[in-house]
Design a protein around this motif. Structure first.
Motif, short mmCIF file in Angstrom:
data_model
loop_
_atom_site.label_atom_id
_atom_site.label_comp_id
_atom_site.label_asym_id
_atom_site.label_seq_id
_atom_site.Cartn_x
_atom_site.Cartn_y
_atom_site.Cartn_z
N ASN A 1 25.67 4.50 19.27
CA ASN A 1 24.58 3.69 19.83
C ASN A 1 23.25 4.02 19.16
O ASN A 1 22.45 3.15 18.84
N MET A 2 23.02 5.32 18.96
CA MET A 2 21.76 5.74 18.32
C MET A 2 21.67 5.27 16.89
O MET A 2 20.61 4.84 16.42
N LEU A 3 22.80 5.37 16.17
CA LEU A 3 22.81 4.92 14.77
C LEU A 3 22.47 3.44 14.70
O LEU A 3 21.71 3.01 13.83
N ASN A 4 23.01 2.70 15.65
CA ASN A 4 22.75 1.26 15.69
C ASN A 4 21.26 0.97 15.95
O ASN A 4 20.64 0.13 15.28
N VAL A 5 20.71 1.68 16.92
CA VAL A 5 19.28 1.50 17.25
C VAL A 5 18.41 1.82 16.03
O VAL A 5 17.49 1.07 15.66
N LEU A 6 18.73 2.94 15.38
CA LEU A 6 17.90 3.38 14.25
C LEU A 6 18.06 2.45 13.04
O LEU A 6 17.07 2.13 12.36
N ALA A 7 19.29 2.01 12.80
CA ALA A 7 19.53 1.11 11.66
C ALA A 7 18.81 -0.22 11.89
O ALA A 7 18.16 -0.75 10.98
N ASN A 8 18.91 -0.75 13.10
CA ASN A 8 18.23 -2.02 13.38
C ASN A 8 16.71 -1.89 13.26
O ASN A 8 16.03 -2.79 12.75
N ALA A 9 16.18 -0.77 13.73
CA ALA A 9 14.72 -0.57 13.65
C ALA A 9 14.25 -0.46 12.20
O ALA A 9 13.11 -0.80 11.89
N SER A 10 15.14 0.00 11.32
CA SER A 10 14.73 0.21 9.92
C SER A 10 14.90 -1.04 9.06
O SER A 10 14.31 -1.12 7.99
N GLY A 11 15.70 -1.98 9.51
CA GLY A 11 16.12 -3.07 8.64
C GLY A 11 15.24 -4.30 8.63
O GLY A 11 14.02 -4.23 8.90
N SER A 12 15.86 -5.45 8.36
CA SER A 12 15.09 -6.68 8.12
C SER A 12 14.40 -7.20 9.38
O SER A 12 13.44 -7.97 9.30
#
Ligand code: GRG
Length: 299
Positions: free
Chosen positions: A144-155
């Motif tokens: 869940n955390m990886l998903n939150v962080l990846a989305n915050a960093s992306g497009s």
């Protein structure tokens, strides 16, 4: 104890924890390739206020999570932040020579090294959360955390916000388009920091919704004050070139609103953030202190 005093009790220790953890997590400069690791350590360790890490710790604190559990999520957020600053300073982006009181990464090293150091800081953020030797949190929470962080960093987060920013100079921005850009560029990672602190304790939808309602106005308030400080502060205090936005002709909350209305706007956003904490029903003194700091800070 008031909110600021309570925060002052914890924040310096959180900074030390982050630096110690990052000392261990960023590969030593004796490892190959030494130049890349040196550049990563240069931009990642002993640097900045650690505001986003403080949000992870303060959220975890409110939800009774131990600091040992929070260290890695806090480091991951700071690694993404460090990456974004290294890339933000590059000639193709803001072309800034000074960051955190010292030459920016591409000035201290070279442009190619800075690009690659930024890339490697970013991937390290995901590596520290997915590391199978780290057992403080379950695989589900970490995913869940990886998903939150990846989305915050992306497009839809930092990278997208940066694109909107790069294209903004050619338009006449309104307050709403400026806010929309900064919700991605600055707000997304601030929201991710709060959510990651929350995810260490729970995946309860209502709790995470309250945390979002705190983090979203807070992220915007942070940027409003960042713009005010860029136009009214000095280079030594800021640790980055003062007046850079104006020099670039960049639209900001300061240029659109003027100083007093911009500060008033930030105050309103801060009040909204603090009001959202009521719904959590836990001791949120430190989160309220961080909201207060966001609008009173001098750097
Ligand atoms: C895909 C993650 C990613 C990045 C590439 C370069 C870029 C796209 C985005 C730029 C994002 C950026 C630099 C936003 C500015 C946010 C901001 C207000 C930074 C200053 O934060 P402080 O004051 O800095 O917390 P310190 O140095 O104290 O950590």
């Amino acid at each position: 104890m008031n909110q600021s005093a309570a925060l002052h009790d914890h924040w310096p220790r959180w900074r030390e924890r982050i630096d110690k953890s990052l000392e261990d997590l960023i590969p030593d400069a004796t490892l190959s390739p030494p130049l890349l690791h040196e550049a990563m350590r240069y931009s990642g360790i002993s640097a900045g206020k650690r505001y986003r890490a403080a949000l992870v710790y303060a959220t975890g604190h409110a939800l009774c999570v131990g600091e040992d559990t929070l260290d890695r999520p806090a480091c991951a957020v700071e690694l993404i932040h460090a990456f974004s600053l290294v890339h933000d300073d590059l000639p193709a982006m803001d072309d800034d020579d000074l960051r955190r009181g010292k030459p920016s990464c591409h000035k201290a090293f070279d442009e190619a090294t800075a690009i690659l150091a930024g890339d490697a800081l970013q991937t390290l953020a995901f590596a520290v959360l997915s590391d199978s030797d780290w057992h403080a949190l379950s695989p589900k929470v970490r995913l869940n955390m990886l998903n939150v962080l990846a989305n915050a960093s992306g497009s839809l987060g930092l990278a997208g916000g940066q694109v909107l920013d790069l294209n903004m100079n050619s338009q006449e921005p309104t307050l709403e388009t400026l806010a929309a850009m900064h919700r991605c560029k600055t707000g997304a990672l601030i929201e991710a920091a709060v959510l990651m602190g929350g995810l260490c304790a729970t995946d309860d939808f209502a709790t995470l919704a309250c945390l979002k309602n705190y983090a979203q106005p807070l992220g915007l308030a942070f940027q409003v004050i960042d713009d005010v400080l860029d136009g009214t502060g000095d280079t030594v205090t800021l640790g980055k070139p003062a007046g850079a936005d104006q020099e670039r002709g960049q639209p900001t909350f300061l240029s659109i609103l003027g100083e007093a209305p911009a500060r008033k706007y930030a105050e309103e956003l801060k009040d909204k953030a603090i009001d959202a904490l009521d719904d959590l029903g836990v001791d949120t003194t430190l989160l309220a202190g961080l909201a207060q700091f966001t609008v009173t800070r001098s750097h």
